[in-house]
Write a protein that holds these residues in place. Structure first.
Motif, mmCIF file in Angstrom:
data_model
loop_
_atom_site.group_PDB
_atom_site.id
_atom_site.type_symbol
_atom_site.label_atom_id
_atom_site.label_comp_id
_atom_site.label_asym_id
_atom_site.label_seq_id
_atom_site.Cartn_x
_atom_site.Cartn_y
_atom_site.Cartn_z
ATOM 1 N N ILE A 230 0.842 -1.196 0.000
ATOM 2 C CA ILE A 230 0.000 0.000 0.000
ATOM 3 C C ILE A 230 0.880 1.249 0.000
ATOM 4 N N ASN A 231 0.279 2.337 -0.391
ATOM 5 C CA ASN A 231 0.960 3.624 -0.354
ATOM 6 C C ASN A 231 0.919 4.135 1.084
ATOM 7 N N ARG A 232 2.054 4.144 1.730
ATOM 8 C CA ARG A 232 2.094 4.503 3.158
ATOM 9 C C ARG A 232 1.817 5.991 3.388
ATOM 10 N N GLU A 233 1.872 6.793 2.343
ATOM 11 C CA GLU A 233 1.570 8.215 2.501
ATOM 12 C C GLU A 233 0.058 8.452 2.495
ATOM 13 N N THR A 234 -0.640 7.794 1.572
ATOM 14 C CA THR A 234 -2.104 7.954 1.521
ATOM 15 C C THR A 234 -2.816 7.042 2.508
ATOM 16 N N HIS A 235 -2.149 5.957 2.903
ATOM 17 C CA HIS A 235 -2.736 5.022 3.867
ATOM 18 C C HIS A 235 -1.725 4.751 4.981
ATOM 19 N N PRO A 236 -1.519 5.726 5.869
ATOM 20 C CA PRO A 236 -0.512 5.571 6.927
ATOM 21 C C PRO A 236 -0.861 4.459 7.904
ATOM 22 N N VAL A 237 0.123 3.651 8.210
ATOM 23 C CA VAL A 237 -0.053 2.556 9.172
ATOM 24 C C VAL A 237 0.132 3.115 10.586
ATOM 25 N N PRO A 238 -0.759 2.802 11.519
ATOM 26 C CA PRO A 238 -0.638 3.337 12.884
ATOM 27 C C PRO A 238 0.684 2.935 13.535
ATOM 28 N N ASP A 239 1.220 3.825 14.348
ATOM 29 C CA ASP A 239 2.424 3.511 15.115
ATOM 30 C C ASP A 239 2.086 2.452 16.158
ATOM 31 N N LEU A 240 3.008 1.534 16.366
ATOM 32 C CA LEU A 240 2.809 0.465 17.357
ATOM 33 C C LEU A 240 1.454 -0.209 17.168
ATOM 34 N N TRP A 241 1.167 -0.522 15.927
ATOM 35 C CA TRP A 241 -0.135 -1.098 15.562
ATOM 36 C C TRP A 241 -0.291 -2.495 16.165
ATOM 37 N N LYS A 242 -1.315 -2.684 16.955
ATOM 38 C CA LYS A 242 -1.507 -3.947 17.663
ATOM 39 C C LYS A 242 -2.458 -4.890 16.917
ATOM 40 N N TYR A 243 -2.240 -4.990 15.622
ATOM 41 C CA TYR A 243 -3.111 -5.863 14.840
ATOM 42 C C TYR A 243 -2.895 -7.339 15.175
ATOM 43 N N LYS A 244 -1.673 -7.707 15.563
ATOM 44 C CA LYS A 244 -1.424 -9.107 15.913
ATOM 45 C C LYS A 244 -2.176 -9.496 17.179
ATOM 46 N N GLU A 245 -2.233 -8.567 18.130
ATOM 47 C CA GLU A 245 -2.984 -8.844 19.365
ATOM 48 C C GLU A 245 -4.472 -8.977 19.056
ATOM 49 N N ALA A 246 -4.978 -8.108 18.178
ATOM 50 C CA ALA A 246 -6.392 -8.192 17.795
ATOM 51 C C ALA A 246 -6.678 -9.508 17.076
ATOM 52 N N ARG A 247 -5.788 -9.889 16.178
ATOM 53 C CA ARG A 247 -5.943 -11.159 15.456
ATOM 54 C C ARG A 247 -6.008 -12.337 16.428
ATOM 55 N N LYS A 248 -5.152 -12.314 17.426
ATOM 56 C CA LYS A 248 -5.121 -13.403 18.411
ATOM 57 C C LYS A 248 -6.426 -13.467 19.206
ATOM 58 N N ILE A 249 -6.974 -12.308 19.568
ATOM 59 C CA ILE A 249 -8.242 -12.283 20.313
ATOM 60 C C ILE A 249 -9.349 -12.939 19.493
ATOM 61 N N PHE A 250 -9.416 -12.606 18.213
ATOM 62 C CA PHE A 250 -10.466 -13.162 17.364
ATOM 63 C C PHE A 250 -10.286 -14.660 17.127
ATOM 64 N N LEU A 251 -9.058 -15.103 16.892
ATOM 65 C CA LEU A 251 -8.834 -16.487 16.486
ATOM 66 C C LEU A 251 -8.755 -17.462 17.657
ATOM 67 N N ASP A 252 -8.238 -17.012 18.788
ATOM 68 C CA ASP A 252 -8.081 -17.931 19.916
ATOM 69 C C ASP A 252 -9.406 -18.212 20.618
ATOM 70 N N GLY A 253 -10.226 -17.195 20.785
ATOM 71 C CA GLY A 253 -11.505 -17.384 21.452
ATOM 72 C C GLY A 253 -11.325 -17.670 22.936
ATOM 73 N N PRO A 254 -12.435 -17.687 23.687
ATOM 74 C CA PRO A 254 -12.350 -17.922 25.133
ATOM 75 C C PRO A 254 -12.030 -19.375 25.457
ATOM 76 N N GLN A 255 -11.223 -19.568 26.470
ATOM 77 C CA GLN A 255 -10.904 -20.915 26.951
ATOM 78 C C GLN A 255 -11.782 -21.188 28.165
ATOM 79 N N THR A 256 -12.917 -21.783 27.920
ATOM 80 C CA THR A 256 -13.882 -22.001 29.001
ATOM 81 C C THR A 256 -14.623 -23.304 28.757
#
Length: 348
Positions: A230-256
């Motif tokens: 992507i063009n990082r100027e027109t679509h700037p990526v957030p600093d310290l972007w926690k997309y991996k943490e968000a991905r883990k929340i969605f994919l792992d699900g609750p352990q119950t």
């Protein structure tokens, strides 16, 4: 908030994943409900009235249609959700939000009422929608009823919106398998798409619309690869972007543990004592609604018995409605999912 513009994207690019139904189409189904969504609907619609009254009416409506509701309550929110909760609280004019997961007085009141109505309640370890989706994946319930679309990236195969008894209301159901098939992506890629669209657990890439996000995922398959193209100027990526943490929340699900679900007959006197004598709801209103509930239930029982006798129906009799529903294809152990006393009543 759910997933930004996901419903819009589905309607435009995967319309076959959407079906329109009526509440009666869910007769005999076990439906998990994100309770906070239900309560907030009534708070918004009738701000001067207690949402307990709306919860009472809605629950009886489900039972009248032989829908087996399972009410799921939020637990402690993931720390990644804190910025979204702060923003939401500020927009609503609240001074704070529940970051501990400790049940509020309103939540305790809802638990007490649902106990008297004889329907199972479950306390989620984190977000309720995550546990609702988990229950669908485990086969414990048939679908999730929620207005938040993030139940789909959590993995719920069927998500229902506008599940109420209004005559002019059209129930909308989203099918996750059909959605993935139509978009030609898998569940992991769909989660990355939802993160790009915008979710509660991290920031999004600014300037990246839903159509563009979908095309990028279909072509590059992962957020990591998308960022490289992507063009990082027109679509700037957030600093310290926690997309991996968000991905883990969605994919792992609750352990119950998978809970045992038990429905019992509503206890009218306990409901009246709680709503009318404690919460000051007019007794006549509650009594009349309970009378209507009993009448409709008996009428539907007779209709099913007549249909069964005539050989036109194989639906379950109403006398079998209040029974234990177990996880399919295996015996479930009783879980520690919370009700008011952390124990569910036995079937009557």
């Amino acid at each position: 908030m759910g997933i930004t513009k996901l419903a819009e994207l589905i309607r435009s690019d995967a319309p076959d994943a959407v079906s329109y139904k009526e509440i009666g189409d869910y007769t005999g189904k076990v439906i998990a409900l994100d309770t906070s969504i239900v309560v907030n609907q009534f708070r918004a619609a009738t701000p001067l009235l207690s949402p307990l009254t709306g919860l009472f009416f809605r629950t009886l409506t489900f039972l009248e249609h032989d829908i087996k509701p399972v009410f799921v309550f939020d637990g402690k929110p993931p720390r990644e959700k804190t910025p979204a909760l702060k923003k939401r609280a500020a927009a609503a004019g609240w001074n704070s939000f529940n970051r501990t997961g400790i049940a509020s007085s309103q939540t305790r009141d809802c638990l007490q009422l649902l106990k008297h109505l004889g329907v199972p309640v479950i306390q989620a370890p984190g977000d309720a929608e995550a546990l609702c989706a988990h229950l669908v994946r485990e086969g414990t319930v048939d679908a999730v009823a929620s207005e938040d679309m993030d139940t789909l990236p959590f993995g719920a195969s069927a998500v229902i919106r506008q599940l109420n008894a209004k005559r002019d209301s059209e129930v909308t159901e989203y099918s996750l398998p059909k959605l993935l098939e139509k978009l030609q992506i898998n569940q992991e890629e769909f989660v990355d798409l939802c993160i790009l669209l915008g979710c509660d657990y991290c920031e999004k890439i600014h300037g990246l619309g839903p159509k563009k996000a979908l095309k990028l995922i279909q072509k590059h398959r992962t957020i990591e690869n998308v960022v490289l193209h992507i063009n990082r100027e027109t679509h700037p990526v957030p600093d310290l972007w926690k997309y991996k943490e968000a991905r883990k929340i969605f994919l792992d699900g609750p352990q119950t543990p998978t809970p045992e679900l038990i429905w019992t007959e509503p206890d009218e006197e306990a409901v009246v004592e709680f709503l009318c004598h404690t919460k000051r709801v007019k007794e006549e209103r509650i009594r009349n609604r309970m009378k209507t509930f009993r009448t409709l239930r008996e009428n539907r029982r007779e209709e099913r018995e007549n249909e069964k006798t005539a050989g036109r129906s194989k639906q379950t009799c109403m006398k079998d409605f209040f029974r234990v529903t177990r996880k399919r294809e295996q015996t479930m152990e009783t879980a520690d999912s919370l009700s008011v006393n952390k124990k569910r009543p036995k079937s009557k």
